[in-house]
Design a protein around this motif. Structure first.
Motif, PDB file in Angstrom:
ATOM      1  N   THR A 258       0.847  -1.195   0.000  1.00 33.50           N
ATOM      2  CA  THR A 258       0.000   0.000   0.000  1.00 33.50           C
ATOM      3  C   THR A 258       0.880   1.241   0.000  1.00 33.50           C
ATOM      4  O   THR A 258       1.862   1.298   0.758  1.00 33.50           O
ATOM      5  N   LYS A 260       2.071   4.448   1.160  1.00 32.92           N
ATOM      6  CA  LYS A 260       1.940   5.166   2.430  1.00 32.92           C
ATOM      7  C   LYS A 260       1.995   6.675   2.217  1.00 32.92           C
ATOM      8  O   LYS A 260       1.256   7.431   2.878  1.00 32.92           O
ATOM      9  N   SER A 261       2.895   7.084   1.309  1.00 36.82           N
ATOM     10  CA  SER A 261       2.986   8.530   0.987  1.00 36.82           C
ATOM     11  C   SER A 261       3.569   8.693  -0.395  1.00 36.82           C
ATOM     12  O   SER A 261       4.309   7.834  -0.869  1.00 36.82           O
ATOM     13  N   THR A 272       8.276   8.261  -3.117  1.00 40.61           N
ATOM     14  CA  THR A 272       7.111   7.405  -2.865  1.00 40.61           C
ATOM     15  C   THR A 272       7.498   6.366  -1.804  1.00 40.61           C
ATOM     16  O   THR A 272       8.527   5.674  -1.950  1.00 40.61           O
ATOM     17  N   GLU A 275       4.439   0.643   1.682  1.00 43.32           N
ATOM     18  CA  GLU A 275       4.459  -0.220   2.875  1.00 43.32           C
ATOM     19  C   GLU A 275       3.974  -1.624   2.484  1.00 43.32           C
ATOM     20  O   GLU A 275       2.874  -1.784   1.932  1.00 43.32           O
ATOM     21  N   GLY A 279       5.048  -4.775   7.164  1.00 42.11           N
ATOM     22  CA  GLY A 279       5.422  -3.518   7.785  1.00 42.11           C
ATOM     23  C   GLY A 279       6.698  -2.928   7.239  1.00 42.11           C
ATOM     24  O   GLY A 279       7.087  -1.821   7.643  1.00 42.11           O
ATOM     25  N   GLU A 281       9.073  -0.872   4.863  1.00 37.74           N
ATOM     26  CA  GLU A 281       8.856   0.297   3.986  1.00 37.74           C
ATOM     27  C   GLU A 281       9.926   0.349   2.911  1.00 37.74           C
ATOM     28  O   GLU A 281      11.127   0.175   3.219  1.00 37.74           O
ATOM     29  N   TRP A 283      11.473   2.954   0.053  1.00 40.96           N
ATOM     30  CA  TRP A 283      11.467   4.361  -0.336  1.00 40.96           C
ATOM     31  C   TRP A 283      12.023   4.482  -1.761  1.00 40.96           C
ATOM     32  O   TRP A 283      13.134   4.013  -2.056  1.00 40.96           O
ATOM     33  N   ALA A 294      -1.213   8.387  -2.125  1.00 42.47           N
ATOM     34  CA  ALA A 294      -1.259   7.747  -0.801  1.00 42.47           C
ATOM     35  C   ALA A 294      -2.530   6.939  -0.649  1.00 42.47           C
ATOM     36  O   ALA A 294      -3.618   7.353  -1.065  1.00 42.47           O
ATOM     37  N   GLY A 295      -2.394   5.735  -0.019  1.00 43.96           N
ATOM     38  CA  GLY A 295      -3.525   4.839   0.228  1.00 43.96           C
ATOM     39  C   GLY A 295      -3.814   3.891  -0.907  1.00 43.96           C
ATOM     40  O   GLY A 295      -4.644   2.974  -0.774  1.00 43.96           O
ATOM     41  N   LYS A 297      -3.307   0.757  -3.388  1.00 39.26           N
ATOM     42  CA  LYS A 297      -2.709  -0.580  -3.331  1.00 39.26           C
ATOM     43  C   LYS A 297      -2.112  -0.922  -4.690  1.00 39.26           C
ATOM     44  O   LYS A 297      -2.754  -0.659  -5.719  1.00 39.26           O
TER      45      LYS A 297
END
Length: 343
Positions: A258, A260-261, A272, A275, A279, A281, A283, A294-295, A297
């Motif tokens: 997903t 995250k930002s 970008t 996640e 858990g 991440e 980058w 963001a958000g 999938k």
């Protein structure tokens, strides 16, 4: 008053110088009437016969105890006596130590055989006599040789037994050594098989992971690695992995997750943050543009942006960082390789 008793008669000595013994009466016959010297010779013959008998007993005992081999060189002694004297001699079998050596005969023949037999046969066993032994010295020598042979045979048997035992121990040691070597070889083969199986299982796992993970871009060159020191980085060392590629090269999601930002992030330029389900991440920095918000999938291999040169850079490239769920930065190359990807 004078006595009329007869005067005592003097004992008769019959020419031998000693009186006759009570109860004895000598009756001369036609053959035995001899001058006094002849009668004296007969008495000497009786004494010689008895002395010879005693001497024979002594010699037999001596030969039986010590093995007198010297008696072999002497001829057999044969003694003949007149019938009147021989009839009065004791039975040979009644003499101690002599009767046992006599045969089953009887009378004068048995006595003559005893007196005429060689003395060297004394001490010979029945088995030796059956084997033809007639000499006590040879019999003793044969016994000694037999005893020596028996002792040598016993020593040889002991030596052979010792050799067999040593050979058995050596064979057991060799068998134990071979068994130990075989066990070590089997253990080594088992360990190698286990390692091969482990490697195979890991390869299968990585292959399965590789099917669900993807390299973040294509047509790239690795220019900087994680932890590399340099003054161009504010922390003094590089915190990610740089994929140098032409501007506009697609940037892909390494795994399903997903967003995250997605937006501007200072020295990182357009960044970008994806996640993952565990858990972790990922980058993506210095992009020229972003294709997600963001958000959102995304799935493995889906395009999420483009390679660029925004932020603190010297040229177009994708700066990739990996952070664990607790926020710790780790080496992206090692993480990608752990997922079955070759960089």
């Amino acid at each position: 008053m004078a006595s009329n008793q007869p005067a005592p008669e003097a004992p008769s000595t019959f020419g031998f110088g000693e009186p006759d013994r009570p109860g004895e009466e000598w009756n001369p016959t036609e053959e035995s009437i001899r001058p006094v010297r002849g009668r004296h010779r007969v008495a000497k013959q009786r004494g010689l016969a008895r002395s010879s008998t005693v001497l024979g007993v002594g010699v037999i005992a001596a030969v039986g105890a010590g093995g007198m081999a010297t008696a072999q060189s002497k001829p057999p002694v044969s003694i003949s006596l007149p019938d009147s004297i021989a009839d009065n001699l004791p039975d040979v079998k009644s003499l101690p130590g002599v009767g046992a050596f006599m045969g089953d005969g009887s009378g004068a023949d048995q006595q003559t055989a005893a007196l005429g037999s060689p003395l060297t046969t004394a001490g010979i066993t029945e088995a030796e006599a059956e084997q033809g032994a007639t000499d006590a010295g040879e019999a003793l020598r044969a016994r000694i040789l037999q005893q020596a042979e028996q002792q040598q045979a016993g020593a040889d048997a002991e030596a052979k037994a010792a050799e067999e035992q040593a050979a058995a121990e050596a064979a057991a040691a060799q068998a134990a050594k071979q068994q130990s070597a075989a066990e070590k070889e089997a253990a080594a083969k088992k360990k190698a098989a286990e390692e091969a199986a482990k490697k195979k299982a890991e390869a299968e796992r990585l292959a399965k992971l590789a099917a669900s993970y993807a390299i973040p871009t294509s047509s790239y060159t690795i220019t900087s690695t994680f932890g590399q020191a340099g003054s161009m980085w504010s922390s003094g060392h590089h915190t990610g992995l740089d994929f140098a590629a032409p501007t506009g090269t697609p940037v892909k999601a390494v795994h399903s997750g997903t967003v995250k930002s997605a937006g501007w992030s200072g020295s990182y330029g357009y960044r970008t943050v994806l996640e993952l389900e565990d858990g972790t991440e990922v980058w993506y920095c210095h992009q020229s543009s972003m294709d997600v918000t963001a958000g959102q999938k995304v799935t493995t291999g889906e395009t999420i942006g483009r390679v660029g040169a925004t932020g603190n850079v010297t040229g177009p490239h994708l700066h990739l960082e990996i952070h664990t769920p607790d926020g710790t930065g780790i080496d992206p190359m090692g993480w990608l390789q752990s997922k079955g990807l070759s960089i």
